[in-house]
Design an enzyme around this catalytic site. Structure first.
Site, PDB file in Angstrom:
ATOM      1  N   GLU A   1       0.883  -1.159   0.000  1.00  0.00           N
ATOM      2  CA  GLU A   1       0.000   0.000   0.000  1.00  0.00           C
ATOM      3  C   GLU A   1       0.924   1.211   0.000  1.00  0.00           C
ATOM      4  O   GLU A   1       1.758   1.360   0.897  1.00  0.00           O
ATOM      5  CB  GLU A   1      -0.895  -0.028   1.247  1.00  0.00           C
ATOM      6  CG  GLU A   1      -1.935   1.068   1.327  1.00  0.00           C
ATOM      7  CD  GLU A   1      -3.092   0.907   0.345  1.00  0.00           C
ATOM      8  OE1 GLU A   1      -3.205  -0.157  -0.311  1.00  0.00           O
ATOM      9  OE2 GLU A   1      -3.880   1.860   0.214  1.00  0.00           O
TER      10      GLU A   1
ATOM     11  N   ASP B   1      -4.325  11.644   8.229  1.00  0.00           N
ATOM     12  CA  ASP B   1      -3.141  11.003   8.778  1.00  0.00           C
ATOM     13  C   ASP B   1      -2.661  11.692  10.047  1.00  0.00           C
ATOM     14  O   ASP B   1      -2.788  12.899  10.206  1.00  0.00           O
ATOM     15  CB  ASP B   1      -2.014  11.015   7.744  1.00  0.00           C
ATOM     16  CG  ASP B   1      -2.272  10.014   6.636  1.00  0.00           C
ATOM     17  OD1 ASP B   1      -2.356   8.808   6.950  1.00  0.00           O
ATOM     18  OD2 ASP B   1      -2.422  10.428   5.472  1.00  0.00           O
TER      19      ASP B   1
ATOM     20  N   TYR C   1     -11.124  -1.538   3.121  1.00  0.00           N
ATOM     21  CA  TYR C   1     -10.135  -1.104   4.109  1.00  0.00           C
ATOM     22  C   TYR C   1     -10.892  -0.801   5.400  1.00  0.00           C
ATOM     23  O   TYR C   1     -11.571   0.210   5.515  1.00  0.00           O
ATOM     24  CB  TYR C   1      -9.426   0.143   3.582  1.00  0.00           C
ATOM     25  CG  TYR C   1      -8.184   0.562   4.337  1.00  0.00           C
ATOM     26  CD1 TYR C   1      -8.177   0.690   5.725  1.00  0.00           C
ATOM     27  CD2 TYR C   1      -7.015   0.854   3.648  1.00  0.00           C
ATOM     28  CE1 TYR C   1      -7.034   1.075   6.401  1.00  0.00           C
ATOM     29  CE2 TYR C   1      -5.862   1.256   4.319  1.00  0.00           C
ATOM     30  CZ  TYR C   1      -5.878   1.369   5.697  1.00  0.00           C
ATOM     31  OH  TYR C   1      -4.744   1.771   6.361  1.00  0.00           O
TER      32      TYR C   1
END
Lengths: 390, 264
Positions: free
Chosen positions: B45, B56, B170
């Protein structure tokens, strides 16, 4: 329901964890519009707590100099010192109604942070504010005000350590705490429904201004001027004139050290289409699509994007957006102080400066309305250090 | 056949490390990723560095900054991907902030990524509601779709997301941004069982995983894959000037996670 898109602009580009909370806010937003109790409480706070209506002041001396009638919409007189309070009262009540236990916000100049902290104190909600480290330093007195209201202020060190980075950090906090936290967006930016929600709470500026100018001048104005970055004060005052095509709308954006330099925040003139902070709009970005840093003398005009409705008003040619340099804003700050006895925020002085520049294009005795979005005490130090350095 | 499809047809479990392309420099990044492949990971990934990665945490933000400071852009990323593809045939998924695709010009961007050897794309900030064009371009270039499923995704929506996730779904283990966490919440394990009942889509868990015991626990609960990101990026940050050291540590971690897959 509010529109999700303004032409090509707007939308809701967010990570999955924010989809559900945004849907809930959209629903709650629809509910409050039809809820008499909410509206009554909101109006009561606007009048009894925040001091609305704000006056529309005929600027006698400036008008004499220019030969055009200048009217100032006095959001600088609102409790908290800027138009931001209209929005934080609304969103604060909404957060409470939705059962949220904590509110967070980003701030640039500190005005939105102060307005959010104030409402947190009033409504008994704990507040955390994200503010770029650079802004924490250049707006120290606003940090102190937030802290006195009981808010926790987080200095953000990432990126350019200004408004964009404060929004990043606030969004990260929100992503981590969506269950009990309400993110009070400070401007007409971000994912749907925030641009529409913030507009809704700022429309009061346009509503009053329209009534007041009709009362004082007996006609609609020839033009309305406001400073634009995210664009909430501008959308607020534009909102009640957009449908009157004869009323020209002008947005003043921060040209910093000049549009030909790299030191500006003129997103509407120099930005490109992009998708960031939840919205498709215009952004200052690099050749490879990285979001760029901005420059403005004002911490409140230091965001590299713009609200989607402004991008649309520009694309559809309904409004005109022009850059105003740091120097022009500083000159307007002094002029307004010397001639009218008013200290307006340097942000708002961009709008004043644009009105001064454009005035001669209007016939003698034309009526020009300028939104003074905030008061200028916070900029005294900034003003004097700019003058000394020049 | 799409390489992700093939992978999950052939094996029940996969271990997938995450790297930011070009961190700390393009050359070092390539060496680190090759080392990960050598350690036996089953897919990659890869994140394209973005100036403002709002989903993030600080570790990956810093990683993106190192890469950007080293001059990494879309073109450099394409070049790195092509070199990785020459080195290995394992599936490559991209994790992208949408502005990078949008600014490149979407018609061009998806085609270039596919040509370089990418097998699937996760556009972090393109939720299902905004993804009509994203979907169409993925299909046009035979790229798999990856969607995020978060703890607050309602079941009816999860059903849709699982259907649209043609490469894998995911599963975000916890609230919050990427970053190392000590414990995988019990609710994550329950969510895996719920999702499994809804669809056959491969379920890959990420956010907060940092050791083989957690990977094992996730596989036991029904996950098909596990992604470790921040823990690896931390090693790169710590040893960015001594890349062989970082390589060794990363290979050890990946080796121990791959072993979970092999020995079960």
């Amino acid at each position: 329901m509010q529109p999700k898109y303004y032409g090509d602009f707007g939308g809701s580009f967010v990570p999955e964890s924010l989809v559900q909370p945004l849907t809930e806010i959209e629903q709650a937003f629809a509910d409050i519009k039809a809820c008499a109790d909410f509206q009554a409480e909101y109006e009561n706070l606007l009048t009894q707590y925040a001091g609305r209506a704000t006056p529309l002041t005929f600027a006698k001396n400036l008008s004499r100099i220019l030969g055009r009638k200048i009217f100032l919409k006095r959001e600088d007189l609102l409790h908290g010192g800027a138009h931001k309070t209209n929005n934080t009262i609304g969103q604060g009540l909404l957060a409470k109604r939705m059962g949220k236990k904590r509110i967070i916000a980003e701030t640039g100049a500190g005005q939105h942070g102060v307005a959010t902290a104030m409402i947190g104190a009033l409504l008994g909600l704990p507040v955390e504010i994200y503010m770029g480290r650079v802004d924490v330093e250049r707006q120290a007195s606003n940090v102190k005000r937030m802290q006195l209201f009981g808010a926790k202020v987080h200095g953000v060190d990432s990126g350019s350590a200004t408004l964009k980075d404060a929004i990043n950090e606030a969004m990260r906090d929100w992503i981590a705490n969506v269950e009990d936290t309400f993110y009070v967006f400070g401007s007409t930016v971000g994912p749907h429904p925030f641009p529409a929600l913030v507009r809704y709470f700022q429309e009061i500026i346009g509503k009053e201004a329209r009534e007041q100018i009709l009362q004082q001048a007996n006609v609609l104005p020839d033009a309305v001027f406001a400073c634009v970055n995210g664009g909430s004060n501008a959308i607020g005052i534009f909102s009640r004139f957009i449908d009157d095509e004869k009323v020209q709308l002008f947005g003043a954006e921060a040209a910093g050290q000049g549009l030909s330099t790299d030191y500006h925040a003129a997103t509407l003139e120099k930005g490109e289409q992009g998708v960031f902070h939840g919205m498709r709009s215009l952004f200052l970005q690099s050749a490879s699509g990285q979001i760029e840093e901005t420059h403005s003398i004002c911490a409140g005009l230091d965001y590299p994007g713009v609200g989607p409705e402004h991008a649309y008003l520009q694309a559809s040619k309904r409004a005109t957006y022009l850059g105003v340099t740091d120097q022009e804003a500083v000159n307007a700050y002094r002029l307004l102080a010397e001639r009218e006895g008013i200290l307006a925020a340097l942000e708002s002085c961009h709008a004043v400066a644009l009105a001064l520049r454009e005035a001669e294009k209007f016939p003698a005795q034309a009526n020009l309305v300028v939104n003074l979005s905030g008061r200028g005490d916070k900029d005294l130090q900034n003003y004097f250090s700019h003058v000394e350095n020049c | 056949m799409n390489r992700f499809k093939q992978l999950f047809n052939e094996q029940q479990h996969a271990f997938i490390p995450f790297f930011t392309l070009g961190d700390p420099t393009p050359a070092k990044s390539l060496a680190l990723i090759k080392a990960a492949v050598d350690a036996g990971c089953h897919a990659l990934e890869l994140g394209m560095p973005f100036s403002d990665p709002i989903a993030d945490g600080p570790v990956i933000q810093a990683s993106a900054k190192r890469a950007l400071d080293a001059g990494v852009d879309f073109t450099v990323c394409l070049d790195l991907i092509a070199q990785i593809r020459q080195y290995t045939q394992i599936p490559i998924g991209m994790l992208m902030y949408y502005n990078l695709l949008f600014h490149r010009g979407v018609e061009v961007a998806y085609r270039e990524l596919a040509a370089a050897g990418v097998d699937a794309i996760l556009a972090v900030d393109v939720p299902l509601e905004e993804s009509a064009q994203h979907q169409q371009l993925l299909q046009q270039h035979d790229l798999g779709a990856i969607y995020l499923l978060t703890p607050n995704t309602p079941e009816s929506r999860a059903q849709q997301l699982l259907t649209y996730s043609t490469a894998f779904a995911y599963v975000v283990s916890d609230y919050g941004t990427t970053g190392v966490r000590d414990v995988i919440p019990q609710t994550t394990l329950q969510r895996l069982q719920t999702y499994r009942k809804l669809a056959d889509t491969p379920l890959v868990v990420g956010f907060g995983i940092n050791k083989p015991e957690q990977v094992q626990a996730l596989f036991n609960a029904g996950a098909n894959g596990a992604i470790i990101g921040s823990a690896i990026i931390k090693m790169i940050a710590a040893d960015q000037h001594d890349i062989t050291q970082a390589q060794t540590k990363i290979q050890e971690l990946i080796g121990s996670c791959v072993e979970v897959v092999v020995t079960e």
